[in-house]
Write a protein that holds these residues in place. Structure first.
Motif, PDB file in Angstrom:
ATOM      1  N   VAL A   1      -3.202  -5.647  -4.911  1.00 37.35           N
ATOM      2  CA  VAL A   1      -4.483  -5.238  -4.343  1.00 37.35           C
ATOM      3  C   VAL A   1      -5.595  -5.538  -5.336  1.00 37.35           C
ATOM      4  O   VAL A   1      -5.551  -5.103  -6.497  1.00 37.35           O
ATOM      5  CB  VAL A   1      -4.464  -3.738  -3.987  1.00 37.35           C
ATOM      6  CG1 VAL A   1      -5.852  -3.259  -3.578  1.00 37.35           C
ATOM      7  CG2 VAL A   1      -3.458  -3.477  -2.874  1.00 37.35           C
TER       8      VAL A   1
ATOM      9  N   ILE B   1      -9.585  -3.749   2.509  1.00 35.31           N
ATOM     10  CA  ILE B   1      -8.780  -3.990   1.316  1.00 35.31           C
ATOM     11  C   ILE B   1      -8.575  -5.486   1.120  1.00 35.31           C
ATOM     12  O   ILE B   1      -8.261  -6.206   2.072  1.00 35.31           O
ATOM     13  CB  ILE B   1      -7.414  -3.291   1.449  1.00 35.31           C
ATOM     14  CG1 ILE B   1      -7.603  -1.794   1.734  1.00 35.31           C
ATOM     15  CG2 ILE B   1      -6.565  -3.494   0.194  1.00 35.31           C
ATOM     16  CD1 ILE B   1      -6.356  -1.093   2.233  1.00 35.31           C
TER      17      ILE B   1
ATOM     18  N   LEU C   1      -3.513   1.661  -7.173  1.00 38.49           N
ATOM     19  CA  LEU C   1      -4.378   1.640  -5.986  1.00 38.49           C
ATOM     20  C   LEU C   1      -5.650   2.437  -6.251  1.00 38.49           C
ATOM     21  O   LEU C   1      -6.745   2.034  -5.830  1.00 38.49           O
ATOM     22  CB  LEU C   1      -3.638   2.201  -4.775  1.00 38.49           C
ATOM     23  CG  LEU C   1      -2.427   1.389  -4.294  1.00 38.49           C
ATOM     24  CD1 LEU C   1      -1.743   2.090  -3.133  1.00 38.49           C
ATOM     25  CD2 LEU C   1      -2.841  -0.022  -3.896  1.00 38.49           C
TER      26      LEU C   1
ATOM     27  N   LEU D   1       0.837  -1.196   0.000  1.00 39.02           N
ATOM     28  CA  LEU D   1       0.000   0.000   0.000  1.00 39.02           C
ATOM     29  C   LEU D   1       0.878   1.254   0.000  1.00 39.02           C
ATOM     30  O   LEU D   1       2.079   1.165  -0.210  1.00 39.02           O
ATOM     31  CB  LEU D   1      -0.931  -0.023   1.218  1.00 39.02           C
ATOM     32  CG  LEU D   1      -1.857  -1.241   1.327  1.00 39.02           C
ATOM     33  CD1 LEU D   1      -2.636  -1.209   2.638  1.00 39.02           C
ATOM     34  CD2 LEU D   1      -2.804  -1.320   0.141  1.00 39.02           C
TER      35      LEU D   1
ATOM     36  N   ILE E   1      -6.269  -8.332  -0.767  1.00 37.92           N
ATOM     37  CA  ILE E   1      -4.935  -8.466  -1.346  1.00 37.92           C
ATOM     38  C   ILE E   1      -4.685  -9.936  -1.663  1.00 37.92           C
ATOM     39  O   ILE E   1      -4.902 -10.811  -0.824  1.00 37.92           O
ATOM     40  CB  ILE E   1      -3.849  -7.956  -0.378  1.00 37.92           C
ATOM     41  CG1 ILE E   1      -4.182  -6.545   0.119  1.00 37.92           C
ATOM     42  CG2 ILE E   1      -2.478  -7.984  -1.047  1.00 37.92           C
ATOM     43  CD1 ILE E   1      -3.292  -6.071   1.244  1.00 37.92           C
TER      44      ILE E   1
END
Length: 618
Positions: free
Chosen positions: A419, A411, A433, A330, A413
């Protein structure tokens, strides 16, 4: 002398005869094979708190017999809740007898057992029904020695609502005792940062639906508030499919059954430090641990311990299989949410004197100049930029779903560390992102314009709106039983701080809510299908902690507003009371709770319905 010896001999003989006539007592010395304990029934001795950490449990030892077809009933107090269960072969063999769970504290409990015993000599089978009377000590908990701690036990519970469908529920509560002078002495300095100074004595217990305590943990045998490697905050409790409890604390993660029998209690793998919040048990027996890096060399060459931003996968033997380094995956410098957060409540680091105050971008930037690292709100590795408070493994696509409090985002992943989607406001996400941010839609699939900060979301602008994001949320759990393929149902607890990336005009305008989303992972859209809590307003506002979780056994949604009701003196920055958490459970789709229980004078973290059948019958 002869007369005295004769009298003594008569006295001894009379005691021995009495002992033979009354089998409930048999005391003696080295006189060969002999029963040397108090015995109530036709089995062996009764052992209370058999493993030293669960004082409201016991084992009625098998007395040398093989047992089968065992059932137990804890006779309730007048108007109380009966606890009854069968006992599996696994548990009979593991504990060497009949495990007893659900005893009342400071009470002469009446326990009915039915069993079939098999003689090892003749193989004869005999079925018996017996009643045992087992006394237990009063509940004990360490205290912090502070003026707002008024409750010498665990809590007082007020049953506000109870649907008969839920009257057999038992609720496990993972709470804590407030900070004390004993547990606030440890600070990591090598390398800089870390979160070990976050240290509170455990307060874990189970209540029934009348509010009675039916189990609690007395942790001192496995916990030491003054020891670096035996302390921390006990968190992340889950009842695994085998019925046992997994959890972590400080530099450890552990698994025990409800009587206190240990599966394991391990140090974190050497590359990681500072467990808190979440320990997810996967179907294959692996665990996903929310920890941090024990030593990260940043891009600027500085060595730091990171804070709540690494997910570690371990196998049942404790071998590390994989890791998710969120500062690499991230953007640890996304500060749009950070500068909108209330500085008075950064998870359990609550400071009433800072309530309502926020941090500017300039103040955040100054942290790097001053080399300030540790469990402090700030951007960049080595500070509390992510604050991941839940991890949920999704075996359908071999991914994890995390809740990041300080990004106000949930989120997903993948195993490839890419992601898949982000459920949160769009502001501040960049590059790939930004492309992963889900598009809000209504029930007909029409797009909803929430604005860059979420400030236009209808659920934020209007009291009865149909969509809002979560803000400083806790828990992001997939609802496996409702999800299929690309359609994923996700439950979360929306704490509600920094809603719309701003602080409201008045603290009393803040609220928390339980919420369920329907995510179309193929089309990258998200629909809000259910919420509750907004209608109660500030009365249930829980600035930190708490949980929302689906319960498949009753097709229900459970919630714990764990820090509701905390009172502050905003002038002096002092606490006036501990929180008064509220526990609720809803039938799926209903807008009014079937269960509502309010607790008093206890700081909550999370809770969940506990299954005695899963624990002892399987």
């Amino acid at each position: 002398m002869k007369i005295k010896q004769t009298l003594s001999s008569v006295l001894v003989a009379s005691m021995l005869i009495g002992g033979m006539a009354t089998t409930s007592f048999a005391m003696g010395g080295a006189s060969g094979a002999n029963v040397n304990y108090h015995k109530q029934g036709e089995l062996g001795e009764t052992v209370v708190n058999p493993y030293g950490i669960a004082p409201l449990t016991a084992i009625i030892k098998n007395g040398g017999y093989v047992l089968k077809d065992v059932s137990v009933e804890i006779v309730p107090k007048k108007g109380g809740q009966k606890i009854a269960y069968t006992v599996s072969k696994r548990n009979l063999l593991t504990h060497g007898g009949i495990p007893i769970f659900g005893l009342y504290p400071d009470y002469l409990n009446e326990v009915k057992v039915k069993y079939t015993r098999i003689s090892t000599r003749t193989k004869e089978e005999v079925t018996k029904e017996e009643t045992y009377r087992i006394y237990t000590a009063p509940v004990y908990s360490e205290v912090a020695g502070i003026n707002m701690q008024k409750n010498t036990l665990f809590t007082k519970a007020e049953i506000k609502k109870l649907d008969p469908k839920f009257k057999d529920r038992l609720y496990f509560l993972n709470n804590i005792v407030e900070k004390s002078g004993v547990g606030t002495k440890v600070v990591w300095n090598n390398p800089m940062g870390g979160a070990l100074e976050w240290n509170y004595y455990p307060r874990n217990f189970i209540i029934d639906t009348t509010g009675e305590v039916r189990w609690y943990m007395q942790p001192n045998k496995i916990y030491d508030l003054e020891s670096i490697y035996q302390a921390g905050v006990m968190m992340g409790f889950k009842q695994n499919e085998d019925g046992r409890l997994s959890f972590g604390y400080g530099q450890r993660y552990a698994k025990y059954d409800i009587l206190g029998h240990k599966s394991f209690n391990r140090r974190l793998p050497a590359n990681y430090n500072d467990f808190s919040h979440s320990l997810d048990d996967a179907d294959n027996g692996n665990f996903f641990i929310r920890a941090a890096s024990a030593n990260l060399k940043r891009a600027d060459g500085k060595h730091v311990r990171t804070v709540r931003d690494v997910i570690v996968e371990v196998d049942p033997q404790g071998n590390v299989l994989d890791e998710w380094r969120l500062f690499d995956i991230l953007d640890p410098y996304r500060d749009d949410v950070l500068i909108s957060l209330d500085q008075g409540a950064v998870c359990l680091n609550i400071d009433a004197s800072m309530a309502g105050k926020t941090m500017s971008a300039e103040e955040l930037a100054a942290l790097d100049t001053n080399d300030q690292f540790g469990d402090i709100l700030g951007s960049g590795p080595g500070r509390n930029w992510a604050h991941v408070n839940s991890v949920d493994y999704d075996p359908e696509d071999d991914s994890i779903i995390i809740s990041s409090r300080h990004q106000s985002a949930m989120i997903k992943i993948g195993r490839d560390k890419k992601v898949k989607w982000i459920l949160g406001a769009a502001k501040g996400w960049k590059g790939d992102l930004a492309k992963a941010v889900l598009q809000p839609v209504d029930s007909k699939g029409n797009k909803i314009d929430c604005g860059e900060r979420g400030e236009k979301c209808p659920g934020y602008v209007n009291e009865k709106g149909g969509f809002d994001f979560t803000w400083t949320q806790h828990t992001a759990f997939k609802i496996d039983e409702k999800s299929k393929g690309d359609i994923l149902y996700l439950g979360a607890f929306d704490n509600g701080d920094g809603r719309g990336m701003e602080q409201p005009a008045l603290p009393s305008m803040k609220y928390s809510r339980m919420v369920i989303y329907k995510i179309d992972q193929k089309n990258m859209t998200v629909e809000q299908i259910w919420e509750w809590g907004k209608e109660r307003g500030n009365s249930l506002f829980s600035p930190v902690t708490s949980i929302t979780e689906y319960q498949p056994d009753k097709d229900s949604v459970f919630g714990y507003f764990a820090t509701a009701g905390t009172q502050f003196d905003f002038t002096t920055g002092a606490f006036l009371s501990e929180p008064s958490p509220t526990l609720v459970e809803f039938e799926w789709g209903k807008t009014e709770p079937s269960v509502e229980i309010q607790l008093f004078d206890t700081t909550g973290y999370q809770a969940f319905p506990f299954s005695v059948e899963k624990a002892l019958s399987k």
